[in-house]
Design an enzyme around this catalytic site. Sequence first.
Site, PDB file in Angstrom:
ATOM      1  CE  LYS A   1     -12.701   5.092  -5.145  1.00 33.23           C
ATOM      2  NZ  LYS A   1     -11.928   5.299  -6.353  1.00 33.23           N
TER       3      LYS A   1
ATOM      4  N   GLY B   1     -10.700  -5.383  -1.665  1.00 31.07           N
ATOM      5  CA  GLY B   1      -9.447  -4.667  -1.881  1.00 31.07           C
ATOM      6  C   GLY B   1      -9.317  -3.528  -0.893  1.00 31.07           C
TER       7      GLY B   1
ATOM      8  CG  ASP C   1      -3.051   7.337  -9.952  1.00 34.89           C
ATOM      9  OD1 ASP C   1      -3.574   7.070  -8.867  1.00 34.89           O
ATOM     10  OD2 ASP C   1      -1.997   6.800 -10.350  1.00 34.89           O
TER      11      ASP C   1
END
Length: 773
Positions: free
Chosen positions: A501, A480, A601
């Site tokens: 990440k 991703g 978020d």
Amino acid sequence: MWIAFLIICSLIVGTQSAATMTSQLQMEANAIIKSGWWNTSDARFNISDRCNWHDIFCNGVGSINAIKIDSWGSQLATLNLSTFNLSTFQNLESLVIREIGPLGTIPKEIGHLSKLTYLDLSNNFLDGQVPPSIHNLRQLNYLDISLNFIKGSIPPELWLLKNLTFLDLSNNRFKGEIPSLLGNLKQLEDLDISSNYIQGSIPLELGFLKNLTRLDLSNNRFKGEIPSSLRNLKQLQKLDISHNNIQGSVPLELKFLKNITTLILSHNRLNGNLPISLTNLTKLVYIDISYNFLTGTLPSNFFSLTNFETSIDLSCNFISGEIPSMFGNFRQLILSNNNLTGKIPESICTVTFMNISYNYLSGSIPNCVDPFSIIGNKDLCTNYPHKNTLFQFQPCSPPKKSYKVKHHGFIVLSILSIIILALSFLICFKLRHSSVKNKHENTTTTKNVDMFCVWNYDGKIAFDDIIKATEDFDMRYCIGTGAYRSVYKAQLPSGKVVALKKLHGYEAEVPSFDESFKNEVRILSEIKHKHIVKLYGFCLHKRIMFLIYQYMEKGSLFSVLYDDVEAVEFNWRKRVNTVKGVAFALSYLHPDCTAPIVHRDVSTSNILLNSEWQASVADFGTARLLQYDSSNRTIVAGTIGYIAPELAYTMAVSEKCDVYSFGVVALETLVGRHPEDILSSLQSTSTQSIKLCQVLDQRLPLPSKEIAIHDIIHVAVVAFACLNLNPRSRPTMKRVSQSFATELTPLRTPLSEISMQQLLSQELKALFYIEDP
Ligand SMILES: *[C@@H]1O[C@H](CO)[C@@H](O)[C@H](O)[C@H]1NC(C)=O
Ligand SMILES: *[C@@H]1O[C@H](CO)[C@@H](O)[C@H](O)[C@H]1NC(C)=O
Ligand SMILES: *[C@@H]1O[C@H](CO)[C@@H](O)[C@H](O)[C@H]1NC(C)=O
Ligand SMILES: *[C@@H]1O[C@H](CO)[C@@H](O)[C@H](O)[C@H]1NC(C)=O
Ligand SMILES: *[C@@H]1O[C@H](CO)[C@@H](O)[C@H](O)[C@H]1NC(C)=O
Ligand SMILES: *[C@@H]1O[C@H](CO)[C@@H](O)[C@H](O)[C@H]1NC(C)=O
Ligand SMILES: *[C@@H]1O[C@H](CO)[C@@H](O)[C@H](O)[C@H]1NC(C)=O
Ligand SMILES: *[C@@H]1O[C@H](CO)[C@@H](O)[C@H](O)[C@H]1NC(C)=O
Ligand SMILES: *[C@@H]1O[C@H](CO)[C@@H](O)[C@H](O)[C@H]1NC(C)=O
Ligand SMILES: *[C@@H]1O[C@H](CO)[C@@H](O)[C@H](O)[C@H]1NC(C)=O
């Protein structure tokens, strides 16, 4: 003749000192090169230009007088205190190296920096002891070595640093007693020794520190009484002695602390009465003396405060007598778990939030009172049938017979809700307990084999494994990509699969991305919850930054909902469980006992699902710990389509923003796509007449089982309650998760008959236990 001689002399001295200076500069340059901290072969770190580097500051003649390495954005190659020849930097006045460790131990050469006025080595995994040579730093004004693993006793030599105004030794492993010599640090304004293993009594010499404005001794092992000498601390604004073994009474002398705003004495063994004189401290806005052994009654004017910010917590004591009826306007009053008797005064309604649960109060319940804040008072009565059946309060006058039969279902409900309350009380207690424990257990993570925590700056093994597993972040392993980061999947030699990440290299230099990286590490390393993604560690290597997570096989909720094959497999039961999981996670982040963490978020992209379809909330890059005293106004963070409407015009962040985003996520999970059309037309009557079954995800067959129908309606009612445009009318996440945790008697209305309007109705909200707060 004499004049000529003098001129010659001064010339010689002048050239000599110039020569000394040149060699000083040369030595500094050499020491910088030798340290290896900066890559001096890189054109950006041209040594002759060192005064202009980001981390280095020089005086007028080019000698280094300040080094400030205070963020992970620093472009350092390595960092090891033992390669840095501190003795060279004769002119250093300020040394800041924070949040960058592990640095090893504080070298004894630090004592050579005789001009140092400012030293901050906080949050660097420093270990070992404080070298006694520190007493040479006589000019030191500011000393912060907090958030490390420093052992041994607090060096008594510190008393020689008479110019200190700020001393922070908190969050280390200091043992022994506070040296009474510290009473000589007369200039001290801020003293923080919290979260260590300090024993013995609080030295009365602390009372000599007349300039103190903040004294924090919390989370230690102090015994004995609070010394009455503290009465001398006339400038004191914050006093925190909580979480110790302090005995004796709350000293009357506190009344001399005219400037005090915050007084925290909770979790000790204080006994005796509450001193009346506390009410004379007009600036006091935060009092917490909960979890002690206080007895006696409440002074009659104790709550006559009218400061809207004031918060008083006296819970878990043995205070008896009646609640005084003189009430001013203030924010919070917690008197739960005491021995209070008598009636609840109507005047208590002026308090914004209160909790007087688990006392021996009797009489009728004032209208304004939230039943959740008076549970465990068995002699209270009310004529509101709802409250009295749900919470087992007595009716004030005899009830009508017919009514009892009609509301039979509520009795089952009430028993269940009592069980749930008891459970949530236990959970809250456990959370508090473990959060206290965790403070002392920060390091155990590295010992855990499964969590190969790379809480190391270079942490070679893990780093190399990851480079190998992803073939140096080859695109083939990328699962991703976002604007600021890419996510990779890596299988480690142990067989464990993790997600990485990684911040894009160039982004790592942008302060705000760097900030969000740090934020995420900070928040995730503090929380552990079944429905919050697990952070195994992080790596920081030159300009690469990445976080290592639990790998979630199914990817994001967004990707599942937008894939027609996956969406079908993601059946109603799984969808309802996903929404519940997210609710539990957010409720954990918004506890009512401490400051909430606002995620900011929450969106379907930030909710991940594992192979078992269990949901976890991820991406804490924008999360914020809300401090009650700050204004909480900020730039808007979040994903368009999920941001609470009030943020558009007030910029006021509160936990209710997450509640709104949760509402969008819950609705999206039911309808299978972003519900923007429903949201924008919700007020119109034509939308309100639409039936729920018409908007449910058409890719799934309509549910047929009664329990499934009931669950879907439950999620829909909760979702719409959370989407209320008025943040105050949205339920809290705690209320939502309580609602989901309650086994309700199934609703018997056919799904085909439920309209949007009904989902918004008070009647259904009440049934699912989420009436407007
Ligand atoms: C230092 O910089 C040079 C030139 O940019 C580079 O070739 C070298 O790999 C760097 N060394 C380290 C240890 O980063
Ligand atoms: C470093 O800077 C000096 C002048 O400031 C210049 O003469 C020298 O060539 C530079 N060295 C490198 C390696 O760029
Ligand atoms: C720092 O360097 C010293 C000597 O060069 C070495 O023994 C030590 O292990 C290093 N410390 C760290 C944390 O890398
Ligand atoms: C450190 O610097 C001082 C003064 O510049 C020098 O005397 C000493 O030898 C140096 N120490 C090391 C280990 O290089
Ligand atoms: C302390 O600070 C004062 C004023 O800043 C200064 O004059 C003095 O030299 C400093 N050092 C000591 C040891 O007092
Ligand atoms: C305390 O603070 C005042 C005002 O900042 C200052 O003048 C004084 O020197 C300080 N020290 C003592 C011991 O009062
Ligand atoms: C209290 O604080 C005020 C302002 O913050 C200050 O002027 C005053 O000197 C302090 N001390 C006392 C005893 O009021
Ligand atoms: C509190 O202040 C009032 C008036 O300012 C005074 O009369 C009273 O004696 C004070 N009470 C205590 C306990 O100091
Ligand atoms: C508090 O109340 C309980 C029940 O009435 C009683 O048993 C207990 O002794 C009381 N404790 C104190 C300290 O008053
Ligand atoms: C009030 O306190 C009790 C006991 O600590 C707790 O169970 C209850 O949930 C609290 N009520 C509210 C509204 O926070």
